[in-house]
Motif scaffolding. Sequence first.
Motif, PDB file in Angstrom:
ATOM      1  N   GLN A  41       0.869  -1.117   0.225  1.00  0.00           N
ATOM      2  CA  GLN A  41       0.033   0.096  -0.036  1.00  0.00           C
ATOM      3  C   GLN A  41       0.896   1.257   0.188  1.00  0.00           C
ATOM      4  OE1 GLN A  41      -2.819   0.111   3.318  1.00  0.00           O
ATOM      5  NE2 GLN A  41      -4.589  -0.383   1.756  1.00  0.00           N
ATOM      6  N   GLN A  42       1.983   1.277   0.782  1.00  0.00           N
ATOM      7  CA  GLN A  42       2.728   2.299   0.663  1.00  0.00           C
ATOM      8  C   GLN A  42       3.464   2.702  -0.533  1.00  0.00           C
ATOM      9  OE1 GLN A  42       5.431   1.025   3.957  1.00  0.00           O
ATOM     10  NE2 GLN A  42       4.293   2.509   5.569  1.00  0.00           N
ATOM     11  N   HIS A  43       3.974   1.494  -1.218  1.00  0.00           N
ATOM     12  CA  HIS A  43       4.463   1.709  -2.506  1.00  0.00           C
ATOM     13  C   HIS A  43       3.304   2.292  -3.615  1.00  0.00           C
ATOM     14  CE1 HIS A  43       5.525  -0.530  -6.521  1.00  0.00           C
ATOM     15  NE2 HIS A  43       5.902   0.545  -6.663  1.00  0.00           N
ATOM     16  N   GLN A  44       2.332   1.754  -3.539  1.00  0.00           N
ATOM     17  CA  GLN A  44       0.909   2.275  -4.495  1.00  0.00           C
ATOM     18  C   GLN A  44       0.793   3.538  -3.897  1.00  0.00           C
ATOM     19  OE1 GLN A  44      -0.238   0.381  -6.862  1.00  0.00           O
ATOM     20  NE2 GLN A  44      -1.338   2.043  -7.578  1.00  0.00           N
ATOM     21  N   ALA A  45       0.758   4.102  -2.995  1.00  0.00           N
ATOM     22  CA  ALA A  45       0.432   5.485  -2.729  1.00  0.00           C
ATOM     23  C   ALA A  45       1.518   6.376  -3.048  1.00  0.00           C
ATOM     24  CB  ALA A  45       0.375   5.534  -1.099  1.00  0.00           C
ATOM     25  N   LEU A  46       2.701   5.932  -3.217  1.00  0.00           N
ATOM     26  CA  LEU A  46       3.781   6.720  -3.695  1.00  0.00           C
ATOM     27  C   LEU A  46       3.774   6.553  -5.126  1.00  0.00           C
ATOM     28  CD1 LEU A  46       7.123   5.773  -1.502  1.00  0.00           C
ATOM     29  CD2 LEU A  46       5.486   7.732  -1.037  1.00  0.00           C
ATOM     30  N   LEU A 102       6.047  14.142  -2.486  1.00  0.00           N
ATOM     31  CA  LEU A 102       7.066  13.113  -2.218  1.00  0.00           C
ATOM     32  C   LEU A 102       8.235  13.737  -1.839  1.00  0.00           C
ATOM     33  CD1 LEU A 102       6.688  10.583  -5.298  1.00  0.00           C
ATOM     34  CD2 LEU A 102       5.655  10.698  -2.810  1.00  0.00           C
ATOM     35  N   MET A 103       8.936  13.245  -0.871  1.00  0.00           N
ATOM     36  CA  MET A 103      10.376  13.758  -0.533  1.00  0.00           C
ATOM     37  C   MET A 103      11.500  12.879  -1.515  1.00  0.00           C
ATOM     38  SD  MET A 103       9.716  15.705   1.956  1.00  0.00           S
ATOM     39  CE  MET A 103      11.066  16.073   2.685  1.00  0.00           C
ATOM     40  N   PRO A 104      12.576  13.540  -1.342  1.00  0.00           N
ATOM     41  CA  PRO A 104      13.665  12.988  -2.126  1.00  0.00           C
ATOM     42  C   PRO A 104      13.800  11.642  -1.927  1.00  0.00           C
ATOM     43  CG  PRO A 104      14.474  15.101  -1.521  1.00  0.00           C
ATOM     44  CD  PRO A 104      13.108  14.904  -0.617  1.00  0.00           C
ATOM     45  N   ARG A 105      13.991  10.885  -0.738  1.00  0.00           N
ATOM     46  CA  ARG A 105      14.339   9.817  -0.390  1.00  0.00           C
ATOM     47  C   ARG A 105      12.971   8.861  -1.072  1.00  0.00           C
ATOM     48  NH1 ARG A 105      12.757   6.666   4.232  1.00  0.00           N
ATOM     49  NH2 ARG A 105      13.323   4.410   4.171  1.00  0.00           N
ATOM     50  N   ALA A 106      11.622   9.280  -0.913  1.00  0.00           N
ATOM     51  CA  ALA A 106      10.669   8.544  -1.780  1.00  0.00           C
ATOM     52  C   ALA A 106      10.746   8.510  -2.977  1.00  0.00           C
ATOM     53  CB  ALA A 106       9.434   9.195  -1.266  1.00  0.00           C
ATOM     54  N   GLN A 107      11.375   9.723  -3.559  1.00  0.00           N
ATOM     55  CA  GLN A 107      11.566   9.837  -5.471  1.00  0.00           C
ATOM     56  C   GLN A 107      12.661   8.761  -5.691  1.00  0.00           C
ATOM     57  OE1 GLN A 107      12.290  13.871  -6.214  1.00  0.00           O
ATOM     58  NE2 GLN A 107      10.316  14.429  -5.547  1.00  0.00           N
ATOM     59  N   THR A 108      13.760   8.613  -4.624  1.00  0.00           N
ATOM     60  CA  THR A 108      14.819   7.538  -5.122  1.00  0.00           C
ATOM     61  C   THR A 108      14.221   6.180  -5.013  1.00  0.00           C
ATOM     62  OG1 THR A 108      16.390   9.226  -4.370  1.00  0.00           O
ATOM     63  CG2 THR A 108      16.899   6.656  -4.377  1.00  0.00           C
ATOM     64  N   LEU A 109      13.351   5.677  -3.826  1.00  0.00           N
ATOM     65  CA  LEU A 109      13.043   4.483  -3.916  1.00  0.00           C
ATOM     66  C   LEU A 109      11.835   4.151  -4.973  1.00  0.00           C
ATOM     67  CD1 LEU A 109      12.035   4.181   0.107  1.00  0.00           C
ATOM     68  CD2 LEU A 109      13.667   2.801  -1.255  1.00  0.00           C
ATOM     69  N   GLN A 112      13.714   3.462  -8.136  1.00  0.00           N
ATOM     70  CA  GLN A 112      14.136   2.085  -8.244  1.00  0.00           C
ATOM     71  C   GLN A 112      13.098   0.920  -8.598  1.00  0.00           C
ATOM     72  OE1 GLN A 112      15.911   1.956  -4.203  1.00  0.00           O
ATOM     73  NE2 GLN A 112      17.619   2.988  -5.091  1.00  0.00           N
ATOM     74  N   LEU A 113      11.902   1.215  -7.706  1.00  0.00           N
ATOM     75  CA  LEU A 113      10.655   0.183  -7.740  1.00  0.00           C
ATOM     76  C   LEU A 113      10.095   0.307  -9.090  1.00  0.00           C
ATOM     77  CD1 LEU A 113       9.202   0.786  -4.282  1.00  0.00           C
ATOM     78  CD2 LEU A 113       9.981  -1.490  -4.941  1.00  0.00           C
ATOM     79  N   SER A 114       9.945   1.328  -9.575  1.00  0.00           N
ATOM     80  CA  SER A 114       9.449   1.530 -10.977  1.00  0.00           C
ATOM     81  C   SER A 114      10.076   1.005 -12.165  1.00  0.00           C
ATOM     82  CB  SER A 114       9.060   2.975 -11.082  1.00  0.00           C
ATOM     83  OG  SER A 114       7.960   3.406 -10.302  1.00  0.00           O
ATOM     84  N   GLU A 115      11.413   1.048 -11.882  1.00  0.00           N
ATOM     85  CA  GLU A 115      12.288   0.730 -12.888  1.00  0.00           C
ATOM     86  C   GLU A 115      12.396  -0.952 -12.874  1.00  0.00           C
ATOM     87  OE1 GLU A 115      16.196   2.096 -12.046  1.00  0.00           O
ATOM     88  OE2 GLU A 115      15.668   3.957 -13.207  1.00  0.00           O
ATOM     89  N   THR A 116      12.186  -1.590 -11.831  1.00  0.00           N
ATOM     90  CA  THR A 116      12.116  -3.021 -11.827  1.00  0.00           C
ATOM     91  C   THR A 116      10.825  -3.522 -12.136  1.00  0.00           C
ATOM     92  OG1 THR A 116      13.638  -2.997  -9.722  1.00  0.00           O
ATOM     93  CG2 THR A 116      12.335  -4.824  -9.895  1.00  0.00           C
ATOM     94  N   HIS A 117       9.721  -2.834 -11.809  1.00  0.00           N
ATOM     95  CA  HIS A 117       8.430  -3.146 -12.302  1.00  0.00           C
ATOM     96  C   HIS A 117       8.417  -3.145 -13.853  1.00  0.00           C
ATOM     97  CE1 HIS A 117       7.332  -3.130  -7.950  1.00  0.00           C
ATOM     98  NE2 HIS A 117       6.222  -3.634  -8.283  1.00  0.00           N
ATOM     99  N   ARG A 118       8.949  -2.127 -14.644  1.00  0.00           N
ATOM    100  CA  ARG A 118       8.756  -1.978 -15.735  1.00  0.00           C
ATOM    101  C   ARG A 118       9.607  -3.138 -16.486  1.00  0.00           C
ATOM    102  NH1 ARG A 118      11.161   1.843 -20.248  1.00  0.00           N
ATOM    103  NH2 ARG A 118       9.463   2.000 -21.462  1.00  0.00           N
ATOM    104  N   GLU A 119      10.626  -3.322 -16.051  1.00  0.00           N
ATOM    105  CA  GLU A 119      11.346  -4.530 -16.403  1.00  0.00           C
ATOM    106  C   GLU A 119      10.437  -5.975 -16.396  1.00  0.00           C
ATOM    107  OE1 GLU A 119      15.208  -4.662 -14.396  1.00  0.00           O
ATOM    108  OE2 GLU A 119      15.806  -2.793 -15.322  1.00  0.00           O
TER     109      GLU A 119
END
Length: 136
Positions: A41-46, A102-109, A112-119
Amino acid sequence: MTDGHELTDADYAALAEFRYALRQFQAFSERVAANCGLTPQQHQALLAIRAAAHANVSVGYVAERLSLKPHSATGLIDRLEALGLVTRRPSPDDGRQALLELMPRAQTLLRQLSETHREEIVRLRPMLTELLARID
């Protein structure tokens, strides 16, 4: 079915395979998010906050995008804020409403998550395309 067509064994098999593929992707997504210290849920919210076509993202918007009750979305945003991933700022149009950023740390996370999901989606595309064609 509504078109008068009787469902065949192949129809049931295709639907079952499609649901299985979706569940496999969901399990992948949950695992990858957990590896980054986030709940699904946290990932989806971000992702919802980042992907919004407008800059005025409120808790209500997140509730809508995640199919949550407003109080549940508020708790989710409270936890993201406590983790230093999201901040609230007053809306310039309505002081009673807080807008989310989004804070900078959230943008970084999230990057990374979006690149992995896209792959993973690119990897699954041929199988998903074939399954969707079987449902036609």
